[in-house]
Every structure is written in C-alpha cells, then in structure tokens.
Design a protein around this motif. Structure first.
Motif, mmCIF file in Angstrom:
data_model
loop_
_atom_site.group_PDB
_atom_site.id
_atom_site.type_symbol
_atom_site.label_atom_id
_atom_site.label_comp_id
_atom_site.label_asym_id
_atom_site.label_seq_id
_atom_site.Cartn_x
_atom_site.Cartn_y
_atom_site.Cartn_z
ATOM 1 N N ARG A 1 -10.163 -5.752 -4.853
ATOM 2 C CA ARG A 1 -9.180 -4.689 -5.027
ATOM 3 C C ARG A 1 -8.244 -5.045 -6.178
ATOM 4 N N VAL B 1 -11.166 5.083 -3.631
ATOM 5 C CA VAL B 1 -11.009 5.181 -5.074
ATOM 6 C C VAL B 1 -11.784 4.019 -5.693
ATOM 7 N N SER B 2 -12.842 4.327 -6.375
ATOM 8 C CA SER B 2 -13.694 3.269 -6.916
ATOM 9 C C SER B 2 -13.410 2.964 -8.377
ATOM 10 N N ASP C 1 -6.329 5.018 -1.379
ATOM 11 C CA ASP C 1 -6.127 3.622 -1.764
ATOM 12 C C ASP C 1 -7.334 3.099 -2.536
ATOM 13 N N ASP C 2 -7.220 1.896 -3.006
ATOM 14 C CA ASP C 2 -8.233 1.295 -3.879
ATOM 15 C C ASP C 2 -9.148 0.412 -3.048
ATOM 16 N N SER D 1 -4.884 10.000 -9.362
ATOM 17 C CA SER D 1 -5.147 10.377 -7.969
ATOM 18 C C SER D 1 -4.400 11.649 -7.599
ATOM 19 N N ARG E 1 -12.003 -0.945 -4.270
ATOM 20 C CA ARG E 1 -12.864 -1.774 -5.109
ATOM 21 C C ARG E 1 -12.863 -3.210 -4.611
ATOM 22 N N TRP F 1 -3.126 5.057 -12.400
ATOM 23 C CA TRP F 1 -3.980 5.281 -11.223
ATOM 24 C C TRP F 1 -3.324 6.268 -10.264
#
Length: 439
Positions: free
Chosen positions: A352, A10-11, A346-347, A37, A349, A33
């Motif tokens: 994160r 998940v960006s 999950d995240d 999702s 990024r 979020w």
C-alpha cells in the motif's frame, strides 16, 4: 459514520494529462489520489474546484473539495488515530444532553449508556445527572468550552447524581476512561394489555452480520403472537443498508424477494442503481437470505418507529423505504436528515502506498416510489420529547415517556403531549459527533 454498501479497491492513480505529477509519498501525491477518487465517485463531483491547492495538508485539501451541501463526508489516516471523528459515544460509551430548564437551571442528563462500555463499567446509568465535568460545574456560559474539550482527554472526571422531585441528590464522583465499547445487543420486550401483544425492539445500529440476531428476535415475536410492533431507533446512527433491508423484510406483509427496496442516484459516473430486498440483503456476504428471514416475518400493515435527531442514515432508510409497503407511524423527534449513502475508498495496492481512507457521499437514496430528499430530517406524525418528564427511565420501560406515548396510541388510540420540560432549550447534545479533529 457513512454506512457501507460496497467495497472499492483503488489499484492505481489515474493520470490525467492536464494535471501535474508529484513524487510518490509526498502530500501532493496523496492529494492527487484524493482528487482522482472524488472526481469519479463523489456525488457533487461537478462542483469540485478545477484547480485546488495540492500543497495543503491532506485533511484541508479534502475539505476544499467538498460541496457546501455536504455535512457527512470525511477522510481519515488509518495510521493516525487522531484523524478519526471523535465523540463522547465512541470514546467513552455514553451520551448526554445539556438543557436549560424554564426556571433557568442547567441540567445535564445522561441519556444513553452502551453495554460493555467504559461508561457502564464506571457505573454510569441512563437518567443520571452530571453536575461537573473534570471538576468544573456546568453552566450555560461554559457548556460549549467544557464539552468541546472532551475529545482532548482520555480520562473524564464526572460528578453525577440522581434527579428526585426536581433536585439532584446522592452526588458522587465517577472516573470514566477512554476505551472501546463492544457490539450492542438488540433489546426486545413484549407488552400486553387486554389480550393484545405489542413487540418492542431497541436497535442501536445496523452492522453487517446482524441478520441471525434479527431472525431470532422476530422468530420469538412471531411465536408469541405479537400484533403490533415498536421499533426504537432513537439513537441509531445507521450502518449497513443490507442489515436495514433485512429488518424491513421481517415486518410487512405482501412483499417478496423481488419486491423493489431502494434506489441509489449518483453522479454522471454512478448513475441510478435499483435493488430489490433480496439483492440488497445479499450485499452482506454473511447475511441470511431473504426467504430464510421472511419465514419469520410478522406480516403487519403498520409499524411504530421512535426517532430523535440522532436517528440517521440506514435507520432513516428503514422509515422511508417501509412507507410504500405499510403504514409507518413515527413518534418522537425529527431525524438527522442523512438521505445518502457511500462506500469506503482506500488503497489496496500491495504494498500500500497511501494510508488515507475516504468516506464520501456517493449516492442519494430513495424508496421504490422515488421518495427521498429528507436532508432536513423526517418529521414524526407525533412529536414527543423524551425530556418531557425527568428522570429519564430505562429504555424498554413501558412508563418511559416516548414508549408510554406509543403504547397509549396503540391501546387507547391517543397520545398525550404535555411536558413542562419540553420547552427547555437544548444547549448541547453529545451525540452530534466531533468531526473536526486533527486540524
């Protein structure tokens, strides 16, 4: 608990014009979020509430999105271990069942002790009887209270004994500490009678990376000339669909790399996905390929599979998805009924921003003939309770109740189903996980 078929990154957080904005780092921000999702990937996305309460704690918000048909989706905070599902098995490395016998007695039976586990290190063995938990005698009246409190402890004080001629003898106290259980090996045996060899495999779970171990075991069975195969999946919660596909590729005759293995059906975004044996195995990047595995295939036209209500997920896929290619003779008890798959959300990024991790139901699964829908479990052709006779014998012992029944079916063409304990009432089973934690 859900087996992983892919990895999802998940960006960013999608911004819908009709949904509110929340400050980064807030509970509401995390909940948005989660909602975004789930809207995209959740199997029952069309049943999610249109206006959920974003101010709820994250776990409560997640639960408010779930369908009433969903028994398996969950969410964890990777920075808070208390949010993870807990069970006796994953905390201490063993499982037990509490029975009320026909005479009214309560018997608590250790049915599984994992290798390299705190329970094994403490001296617990399959077949032992527990009489006390943390100093309290187990009764029909207090079993719910005693067992529900187990996740709140990091130390278990158990009084255990051995079952001899209907009584518990040689009682002793054992302390089991909360800890990690290491990877479980595949157990194999070869039984022989009148020149006919039967291979036996006890498979605890289906982790990614197990294809070399499977390949080695089947090479040994093939070299020994086994003519029948018993798969013991009675305590197998599941795991990787790719590993399950690898196992399936090693058993029947008449399949190739391009033979269809599985159909996934998702929501309107996920659609329908079909995969061959080769394609599904390859989803585990470290797996041996289909042709390497298939060189050691036994080429059988039937397989015997031992099940219980702890047989779930990828192990149920083995049962259902082998049926189009061979005769599957299921012995034991009805499976759990997890006819679905998912992947972790999950995240990723950097850095994160959200530490929560979603494990949702994303697909329903079917075999090549479109057969699935076993949410009430897969019913065995031959019902046999492993509690038919006590004490429980070791897994892999030819005299163990269910294994003996299968061997009788193989060699004598009959199965004896008589059990003074079979009519006992099951009061509790520890291998139904404590999923409601961190409330």
């Amino acid at each position: 608990m859900l087996f992983i078929i892919a990895a999802f990154i998940v960006s960013c957080i999608n911004r819908d014009q009709d949904l509110p904005e929340f400050p980064e780092g807030s509970t509401e921000y995390v909940n948005r979020w989660v909602q975004d999702s789930m809207r995209r990937y959740y199997y029952w996305a069309d049943q999610m509430p249109a206006k959920p309460d974003y101010h709820l704690p994250v776990k409560d918000f997640f639960k408010s999105l779930l369908s009433s048909q969903d028994r398996f989706s969950f969410i964890v905070n990777t920075e808070d271990s208390s949010t993870y599902p807990r069970s006796v098995r994953n905390m201490y490395g063993f499982d037990f069942t509490v029975l009320q016998l026909p005479n009214g007695e309560v018997a608590t039976i250790i049915k599984l002790v994992l290798k390299s586990s705190p329970a094994l290190n403490a001296g617990l063995e399959r077949g032992m009887m527990i009489t006390k938990i943390n100093g309290q005698t187990i009764t029909a009246a207090n079993v719910a209270q005693l067992t529900s409190s187990i996740p709140d402890h990091t130390v278990l004080e158990l009084t255990v004994g051995n079952w001899v001629n209907g009584s518990i003898v040689n009682e002793k106290n054992i302390t089991v500490y909360y800890g990690f259980s290491f990877e479980q090996p595949i157990m194999s045996k070869i039984f022989e009678k009148n020149g006919k060899k039967t291979g036996y495999l006890y498979i605890y779970d289906f982790p990614d990376g197990m294809t070399p171990a499977l390949n080695q075991k089947f090479a040994e069975l093939k070299s020994a000339g086994v003519q029948e195969l018993i798969l013991d999946l009675r305590y197998n919660y599941g795991g990787s669909v790719s590993s399950a596909a690898a196992l399936c590729s090693l058993i029947p005759s008449g399949i190739s790399a391009n033979s269809p293995f599985i159909i996934y059906k998702g929501n309107k975004n996920g659609g329908e996905v079909k995969r061959t044996f080769s394609q599904q195995i390859a989803y585990d990047s470290g797996a041996l390929d289909f042709n390497t595995l298939h060189a050691n295939a036994l080429g059988l036209n039937k397989v015997y599979i031992i099940t219980s209500n702890s047989t779930a997920s990828a192990s149920e896929i083995v049962i259902n998805n082998l049926k189009p290619y061979m005769q599957v003779i299921q012995v034991g008890e009805t499976t759990l009924g997890k006819d679905m798959a998912g992947f972790v959300i999950d995240d990723k990024r950097k850095p994160r921003k959200i530490s929560w991790q979603i494990h949702p139901v994303i697909y329903k699964v079917f075999n090549v003939n479109g057969e699935g829908g076993y949410h009430h479990g897969i019913i065995p052709e031959t019902v046999v309770s492993e509690y038919a006779t006590l004490p429980l014998l070791p897994l892999g012992d030819p005299d163990e109740t269910i294994i003996s029944s299968v061997l009788n079916k193989i060699y004598l063409k009959s199965v004896t189903q008589q059990s003074p304990v079979k009519k006992s009432e099951i009061l509790f089973q520890s291998d139904l996980p404590f999923t409601e934690v961190g409330k």
